[in-house]
Structures are given as structure tokens and as C-alpha cells.
Design an enzyme around this catalytic site. Structure first.
Site, PDB file in Angstrom:
ATOM      1  N   ASN A  31       0.855  -1.184   0.000  1.00 39.47           N
ATOM      2  CA  ASN A  31       0.000   0.000   0.000  1.00 39.47           C
ATOM      3  C   ASN A  31       0.898   1.244   0.000  1.00 39.47           C
ATOM      4  O   ASN A  31       1.702   1.437   0.920  1.00 39.47           O
ATOM      5  CB  ASN A  31      -0.902  -0.016   1.245  1.00 39.47           C
ATOM      6  CG  ASN A  31      -1.846   1.171   1.272  1.00 39.47           C
ATOM      7  OD1 ASN A  31      -1.433   2.303   1.024  1.00 39.47           O
ATOM      8  ND2 ASN A  31      -3.101   0.940   1.575  1.00 39.47           N
ATOM      9  N   ASP A  44      -0.125   4.488  -0.174  1.00 45.11           N
ATOM     10  CA  ASP A  44      -0.819   5.740   0.199  1.00 45.11           C
ATOM     11  C   ASP A  44       0.124   6.746   0.862  1.00 45.11           C
ATOM     12  O   ASP A  44       0.031   7.956   0.623  1.00 45.11           O
ATOM     13  CB  ASP A  44      -1.958   5.462   1.204  1.00 45.11           C
ATOM     14  CG  ASP A  44      -3.117   4.704   0.593  1.00 45.11           C
ATOM     15  OD1 ASP A  44      -3.152   4.536  -0.636  1.00 45.11           O
ATOM     16  OD2 ASP A  44      -3.977   4.259   1.373  1.00 45.11           O
ATOM     17  N   HIS A  45       1.017   6.232   1.728  1.00 51.91           N
ATOM     18  CA  HIS A  45       1.865   7.155   2.492  1.00 51.91           C
ATOM     19  C   HIS A  45       2.864   7.906   1.613  1.00 51.91           C
ATOM     20  O   HIS A  45       3.344   8.976   2.006  1.00 51.91           O
ATOM     21  CB  HIS A  45       2.631   6.397   3.582  1.00 51.91           C
ATOM     22  CG  HIS A  45       1.811   6.074   4.793  1.00 51.91           C
ATOM     23  ND1 HIS A  45       0.483   6.378   4.921  1.00 51.91           N
ATOM     24  CD2 HIS A  45       2.153   5.462   5.963  1.00 51.91           C
ATOM     25  CE1 HIS A  45       0.040   5.973   6.099  1.00 51.91           C
ATOM     26  NE2 HIS A  45       1.032   5.407   6.745  1.00 51.91           N
ATOM     27  N   ARG A  97       3.029  18.756   1.447  1.00 58.53           N
ATOM     28  CA  ARG A  97       3.562  20.018   0.924  1.00 58.53           C
ATOM     29  C   ARG A  97       2.850  20.456  -0.356  1.00 58.53           C
ATOM     30  O   ARG A  97       3.310  21.385  -1.012  1.00 58.53           O
ATOM     31  CB  ARG A  97       5.064  19.857   0.645  1.00 58.53           C
ATOM     32  CG  ARG A  97       5.907  19.613   1.877  1.00 58.53           C
ATOM     33  CD  ARG A  97       6.011  20.853   2.761  1.00 58.53           C
ATOM     34  NE  ARG A  97       6.793  21.885   2.100  1.00 58.53           N
ATOM     35  CZ  ARG A  97       8.113  22.019   2.250  1.00 58.53           C
ATOM     36  NH1 ARG A  97       8.777  21.220   3.055  1.00 58.53           N
ATOM     37  NH2 ARG A  97       8.761  22.959   1.610  1.00 58.53           N
ATOM     38  N   HIS A 144      -5.579   3.599  -1.738  1.00 58.33           N
ATOM     39  CA  HIS A 144      -6.936   3.902  -1.260  1.00 58.33           C
ATOM     40  C   HIS A 144      -7.325   5.255  -1.823  1.00 58.33           C
ATOM     41  O   HIS A 144      -6.750   6.276  -1.445  1.00 58.33           O
ATOM     42  CB  HIS A 144      -6.940   3.915   0.275  1.00 58.33           C
ATOM     43  CG  HIS A 144      -8.304   4.075   0.874  1.00 58.33           C
ATOM     44  ND1 HIS A 144      -8.536   3.900   2.218  1.00 58.33           N
ATOM     45  CD2 HIS A 144      -9.513   4.394   0.329  1.00 58.33           C
ATOM     46  CE1 HIS A 144      -9.829   4.110   2.479  1.00 58.33           C
ATOM     47  NE2 HIS A 144     -10.432   4.410   1.345  1.00 58.33           N
ATOM     48  N   ARG A 169      -9.601   7.903  -1.501  1.00 59.27           N
ATOM     49  CA  ARG A 169     -10.601   8.362  -0.531  1.00 59.27           C
ATOM     50  C   ARG A 169     -11.487   9.447  -1.131  1.00 59.27           C
ATOM     51  O   ARG A 169     -11.059  10.214  -1.989  1.00 59.27           O
ATOM     52  CB  ARG A 169      -9.905   8.935   0.710  1.00 59.27           C
ATOM     53  CG  ARG A 169      -9.331   7.869   1.627  1.00 59.27           C
ATOM     54  CD  ARG A 169      -8.758   8.504   2.895  1.00 59.27           C
ATOM     55  NE  ARG A 169      -8.468   7.483   3.884  1.00 59.27           N
ATOM     56  CZ  ARG A 169      -9.355   7.051   4.788  1.00 59.27           C
ATOM     57  NH1 ARG A 169     -10.549   7.590   4.866  1.00 59.27           N
ATOM     58  NH2 ARG A 169      -9.023   6.110   5.638  1.00 59.27           N
ATOM     59  N   ARG A 207      -7.358  12.796   0.329  1.00 62.51           N
ATOM     60  CA  ARG A 207      -6.331  13.357   1.216  1.00 62.51           C
ATOM     61  C   ARG A 207      -4.922  12.903   0.831  1.00 62.51           C
ATOM     62  O   ARG A 207      -3.953  13.559   1.169  1.00 62.51           O
ATOM     63  CB  ARG A 207      -6.625  13.016   2.670  1.00 62.51           C
ATOM     64  CG  ARG A 207      -6.390  11.570   3.027  1.00 62.51           C
ATOM     65  CD  ARG A 207      -6.451  11.364   4.518  1.00 62.51           C
ATOM     66  NE  ARG A 207      -7.821  11.378   4.999  1.00 62.51           N
ATOM     67  CZ  ARG A 207      -8.217  10.692   6.073  1.00 62.51           C
ATOM     68  NH1 ARG A 207      -7.344   9.984   6.769  1.00 62.51           N
ATOM     69  NH2 ARG A 207      -9.465  10.702   6.463  1.00 62.51           N
ATOM     70  N   HIS A 208      -4.803  11.765   0.156  1.00 59.70           N
ATOM     71  CA  HIS A 208      -3.461  11.367  -0.291  1.00 59.70           C
ATOM     72  C   HIS A 208      -3.472  10.983  -1.783  1.00 59.70           C
ATOM     73  O   HIS A 208      -3.001  11.747  -2.607  1.00 59.70           O
ATOM     74  CB  HIS A 208      -2.829  10.285   0.607  1.00 59.70           C
ATOM     75  CG  HIS A 208      -3.748   9.211   1.110  1.00 59.70           C
ATOM     76  ND1 HIS A 208      -4.559   8.462   0.285  1.00 59.70           N
ATOM     77  CD2 HIS A 208      -3.993   8.770   2.371  1.00 59.70           C
ATOM     78  CE1 HIS A 208      -5.246   7.590   1.005  1.00 59.70           C
ATOM     79  NE2 HIS A 208      -4.938   7.758   2.281  1.00 59.70           N
ATOM     80  N   GLU A 256      -8.502   0.414  -3.125  1.00 62.27           N
ATOM     81  CA  GLU A 256      -9.447   0.381  -2.010  1.00 62.27           C
ATOM     82  C   GLU A 256     -10.389   1.562  -2.163  1.00 62.27           C
ATOM     83  O   GLU A 256      -9.942   2.683  -2.451  1.00 62.27           O
ATOM     84  CB  GLU A 256      -8.704   0.529  -0.679  1.00 62.27           C
ATOM     85  CG  GLU A 256      -7.800  -0.622  -0.340  1.00 62.27           C
ATOM     86  CD  GLU A 256      -7.008  -0.346   0.931  1.00 62.27           C
ATOM     87  OE1 GLU A 256      -7.190   0.728   1.553  1.00 62.27           O
ATOM     88  OE2 GLU A 256      -6.185  -1.180   1.287  1.00 62.27           O
ATOM     89  N   THR A 272      -8.442   3.356   8.049  1.00 58.22           N
ATOM     90  CA  THR A 272      -9.620   2.500   8.100  1.00 58.22           C
ATOM     91  C   THR A 272      -9.712   1.882   9.496  1.00 58.22           C
ATOM     92  O   THR A 272      -8.739   1.322   9.993  1.00 58.22           O
ATOM     93  CB  THR A 272      -9.513   1.389   7.033  1.00 58.22           C
ATOM     94  OG1 THR A 272      -9.111   1.984   5.799  1.00 58.22           O
ATOM     95  CG2 THR A 272     -10.837   0.680   6.847  1.00 58.22           C
ATOM     96  N   GLU A 278     -10.622  -9.606   2.328  1.00 62.23           N
ATOM     97  CA  GLU A 278      -9.403  -9.246   3.039  1.00 62.23           C
ATOM     98  C   GLU A 278      -9.780  -9.210   4.513  1.00 62.23           C
ATOM     99  O   GLU A 278     -10.625  -8.396   4.926  1.00 62.23           O
ATOM    100  CB  GLU A 278      -8.875  -7.880   2.585  1.00 62.23           C
ATOM    101  CG  GLU A 278      -7.614  -7.475   3.353  1.00 62.23           C
ATOM    102  CD  GLU A 278      -7.096  -6.104   2.943  1.00 62.23           C
ATOM    103  OE1 GLU A 278      -7.339  -5.667   1.805  1.00 62.23           O
ATOM    104  OE2 GLU A 278      -6.445  -5.464   3.794  1.00 62.23           O
ATOM    105  N   HIS A 337      -3.863  -4.857   7.508  1.00 60.17           N
ATOM    106  CA  HIS A 337      -4.030  -3.758   8.455  1.00 60.17           C
ATOM    107  C   HIS A 337      -3.179  -4.017   9.695  1.00 60.17           C
ATOM    108  O   HIS A 337      -3.361  -5.018  10.376  1.00 60.17           O
ATOM    109  CB  HIS A 337      -5.484  -3.496   8.875  1.00 60.17           C
ATOM    110  CG  HIS A 337      -5.733  -2.032   9.082  1.00 60.17           C
ATOM    111  ND1 HIS A 337      -5.436  -1.398  10.256  1.00 60.17           N
ATOM    112  CD2 HIS A 337      -6.172  -1.086   8.240  1.00 60.17           C
ATOM    113  CE1 HIS A 337      -5.704  -0.114  10.129  1.00 60.17           C
ATOM    114  NE2 HIS A 337      -6.141   0.103   8.910  1.00 60.17           N
TER     115      HIS A 337
HETATM  116  N1  PXP Z   1      -5.990  -3.069   4.188  1.00 59.30           N
HETATM  117  C1  PXP Z   1      -6.884  -2.066   4.225  1.00 59.30           C
HETATM  118  C2  PXP Z   1      -8.291  -2.354   3.817  1.00 59.30           C
HETATM  119  C3  PXP Z   1      -6.506  -0.766   4.597  1.00 59.30           C
HETATM  120  O1  PXP Z   1      -7.411   0.218   4.610  1.00 59.30           O
HETATM  121  C4  PXP Z   1      -5.160  -0.523   4.949  1.00 59.30           C
HETATM  122  C5  PXP Z   1      -4.728   0.860   5.338  1.00 59.30           C
HETATM  123  O2  PXP Z   1      -4.892   1.729   4.284  1.00 59.30           O
HETATM  124  C6  PXP Z   1      -4.253  -1.599   4.881  1.00 59.30           C
HETATM  125  C7  PXP Z   1      -4.700  -2.861   4.539  1.00 59.30           C
HETATM  126  C8  PXP Z   1      -2.818  -1.418   5.231  1.00 59.30           C
HETATM  127  O3  PXP Z   1      -2.706  -1.193   6.583  1.00 59.30           O
HETATM  128  P1  PXP Z   1      -1.316  -0.712   7.201  1.00 59.30           P
HETATM  129  O4  PXP Z   1      -1.008   0.615   6.589  1.00 59.30           O
HETATM  130  O5  PXP Z   1      -1.572  -0.663   8.657  1.00 59.30           O
HETATM  131  O6  PXP Z   1      -0.292  -1.761   6.803  1.00 59.30           O
END
Ligand code: PXP
Length: 236
Positions: A6, A8-9, A17, A42, A44, A48-49, A69, A100, A150, A189
């Protein structure tokens, strides 16, 4: 077990920024070269990201499996049908949440899930549903036509000492139940380099969806190394 990273970060850092870097697509390419077998983002409602341009670019670049997602809203279903990721994961979404916070309640939102599965399926997109490790949620996902679930590993990751074994047992039961019903079983997660080993031993689970711990490690040791270290754990 396969890793779906994932990213997203990566977009979170960019949006902090409102800048042009770091570029999620570049992270996706590095992760795939390091052994990730899927890329997850994800999209959203509040953007936001991850942005719409990110999913468009990722669709063109990701060579493994692109998983988006999203909430089961008309807006998101329309985007999915246009972008055509390999997989959509339906998640609950609250505007004020940091991440989430739990699985989708498929018992309560069965109609929305069924509609999303049908609409995405007609566009050739597999649908996974993010659910808590509860038998009735597994059954409801199957009844709604999902291809995969999942399992939410958040409660396992957050559980203190003795409670962790009980949470792991719940995940194992739900995974077995889903596999018996012909669902592909994924998990995610809160998984990290320390707590992932018992999850790897659960044979019905074929893919882990991990974000925060890998991107956090990547900030210190580099993305290539962080992905390779997690892939090694998932394959051990
Ligand atoms: N699965 C789902 C459905 C999520 O929403 C997330 C977080 O975006 C993850 C997995 C990944 O979780 P983590 O960032 O804690 O590894």
C-alpha cells in the site's frame, strides 16, 4: 504469501507540501522490482493522499496487480469501471478517521456490496471486501458475490499479549471458512516486520496488504530494502 504494498503514504508525504514529489508511480516500480506482487492505493472521497491522476498513471504502469481500495459509492464505482484496476477492495470510510478503523459491515450493507460487485464484475474487475474476522461477514461477502475477502488484522495487531492468540485464532477460523466457500483470502491492516510471522503460517491466506510499516521503514533504509525484507518474511 504475496505482498501487495500500500503506497498511500508516499502520496501523504507529497500532499503534506502539495508538492510534486515523491511520486507514487516511482514507488510502485521500485516495489515491483523488489518483489512486491501487487500495488494497493486507497482513493478516498476527500482525496487526502491518492489523487485521481495517481490511479490513472498507476493503471498504465503497474505490471503486477493494481488494487484500489474504495467505498462502495456511485462515484467510486464509476471511477473503478473507467480505470479498470485488477481488483477493487470495498472498505468502510469515515471522513474523520486517520485510517480504516474496521471491516465493512456486509450484513448491513449487503445491497451496496452486491451492486458494487456486479458493476465492477461487468467491467472485468475482481472485488474483494475488507471484513472483520467474523463468520457471518464472510458468509455475507460470499452471498454478495465477492471474489475475495481481506480479513482485518488490525485487532490482532493491536491486541495486548495474551489476547493476541485469541485474535489470531479468529483470523484462522475466518480464513478457513472463506476458503471453504471458494473465496480468495487476503489479510491486512497493522501488519509489520514483527507480527506478520503467525499470519504467514495461515495457509488459506495468499496475500498480505501492508502499508505503514514498510513505508515507515523505507524512510530510514530505502524502499527497495524495506520491500525485500518484508517479501523475505512472507516467503519464509
Ligand atoms: N488493508 C486495508 C483495507 C486498509 O485500509 C489498509 C490501510 O490503508 C491496509 C490494509 C494497510 O494497513 P497498514 O497501513 O496498517 O499496513
Amino acid at each position: 504469501m504475496r505482498l501487495s504494498l500500500n503506497i498511500d503514504h508516499i502520496a501523504t508525504i507529497r500532499e503534506a507540501r502539495r508538492a510534486r514529489e515523491p511520486e507514487p508511480v516511482t514507488a510502485a516500480v521500485i516495489a515491483e522490482l523488489a518483489g512486491a506482487e501487487g500495488i494497493t492505493v486507497h482513493l478516498r472521497g476527500d482525496r487526502r493522499h491518492i489523487q485521481d491522476r495517481d490511479v490513472e498513471l498507476l493503471r498504465r504502469i503497474v505490471a503486477t496487480k493494481l488494487n484500489i481500495e474504495m467505498a462502495a459509492t456511485p462515484e467510486m464505482i464509476e471511477i473503478a469501471r473507467r480505470i479498470k484496476p485488477d481488483q477493487v477492495t470495498l472498505v468502510p470510510e469515515r471522513p474523520d478517521e486517520v485510517t480504516t478503523t474496521g471491516g465493512l459491515d456486509v450484513l448491513q450493507h449487503g445491497d451496496a456490496v452486491r451492486h458494487a460487485v456486479a458493476a465492477c464484475g461487468a467491467a472485468g474487475i475482481r472485488v474483494s471486501v475488507f471484513v472483520d474476522a467474523i463468520g457471518a461477514q464472510v458468509d455475507a461477502s460470499k452471498a454478495a458475490g465477492a471474489d475475495a475477502i481481506e480479513i482485518n488484522t488490525g485487532p490482532y495487531a493491536d491486541a495486548p499479549g495474551q489476547q493476541r492468540a485469541a485474535e489470531l485464532a479468529r483470523i484462522a477460523l475466518a480464513a478457513d471458512r472463506a476458503a471453504e466457500r471458494g473465496l480468495e483470502v487476503l489479510a491486512g491492516h497493522g501488519l509489520n516486520y514483527v507480527n506478520v510471522a503467525p499470519i504467514v503460517k495461515l495457509s488459506p491466506i495468499v496475500e498480505a496488504n501492508i502499508g505503514h510499516s514498510i513505508i515507515a521503514r523505507a524512510a530510514l533504509v530505502g524502499l527497495d530494502r524495506a520491500v525485500r525484507e518484508m517479501v523475505a518474511l512472507l516467503k519464509s
